[in-house]
Design a protein around this motif. Structure first.
Motif, PDB file in Angstrom:
ATOM      1  N   GLU A  76       0.853  -1.304  -0.047  1.00  0.00           N
ATOM      2  CA  GLU A  76      -0.168  -0.038   0.014  1.00  0.00           C
ATOM      3  C   GLU A  76       0.956   1.262   0.136  1.00  0.00           C
TER       4      GLU A  76
ATOM      5  N   SER B 246       2.437   1.799  -3.543  1.00  0.00           N
ATOM      6  CA  SER B 246       1.383   2.263  -4.154  1.00  0.00           C
ATOM      7  C   SER B 246       1.170   3.711  -4.163  1.00  0.00           C
ATOM      8  N   LYS B 247       1.089   3.969  -3.020  1.00  0.00           N
ATOM      9  CA  LYS B 247       0.830   5.460  -2.624  1.00  0.00           C
ATOM     10  C   LYS B 247       1.873   6.423  -3.253  1.00  0.00           C
TER      11      LYS B 247
ATOM     12  N   ASP C  77       1.672   6.350  -6.870  1.00  0.00           N
ATOM     13  CA  ASP C  77       0.934   7.452  -7.545  1.00  0.00           C
ATOM     14  C   ASP C  77       1.467   8.828  -7.348  1.00  0.00           C
TER      15      ASP C  77
END
Length: 124
Positions: A90, A93-94, A97
């Motif tokens: 997670e 992924s952040k 992004d």
């Protein structure tokens, strides 16, 4: 802060007797009432749960004051304890992004965009 946020601690501030059930609830993210009910049921069903409870109360350290900044911080660390790989995925992924969005901003800023240049000139 020198205290580990992924370690089990007795939670005497929210505990009733020794803080073992509150510590388990804090560590796992399960409601403390459910942990207490489960402990009572295990004690009556097996008898050894009381001994395990007392050993944990004797062996575990007390929870340091101010271990978590807020409830969101506590939830994050509970997630890390239950599934560290998912938590790191997670976070990756952040960051991906954020990196993608920064690359988009850089491309708009560094490219020769006549409409953007005209708009900047109008603002001056």
């Amino acid at each position: 802060m020198s205290a580990s946020r992924t370690k089990f601690y007795l939670d005497k501030q929210n505990g009733k007797v020794f803080g073992v059930c509150a510590g388990i609830a804090d560590y796992t993210g399960i409601d403390v009432l459910l942990v207490r009910i489960g402990t009572v049921i295990l004690t009556f069903a097996t008898g050894w749960a009381l001994l395990v409870y007392l050993v944990i109360a004797w062996a575990a350290n007390n929870k340091p004051y101010g271990l978590y900044e807020d409830a969101a911080d506590a939830k994050f660390w509970q997630g890390v304890r239950t599934n560290p790989k998912r938590s790191t995925a997670e976070v990756r992924s952040k960051f991906r992004d954020i990196d993608r969005r920064l690359a988009d901003i850089e491309m708009v800023y560094t490219s020769r965009n006549q409409r953007l240049a005209d708009e900047i000139d109008r603002l001056r």
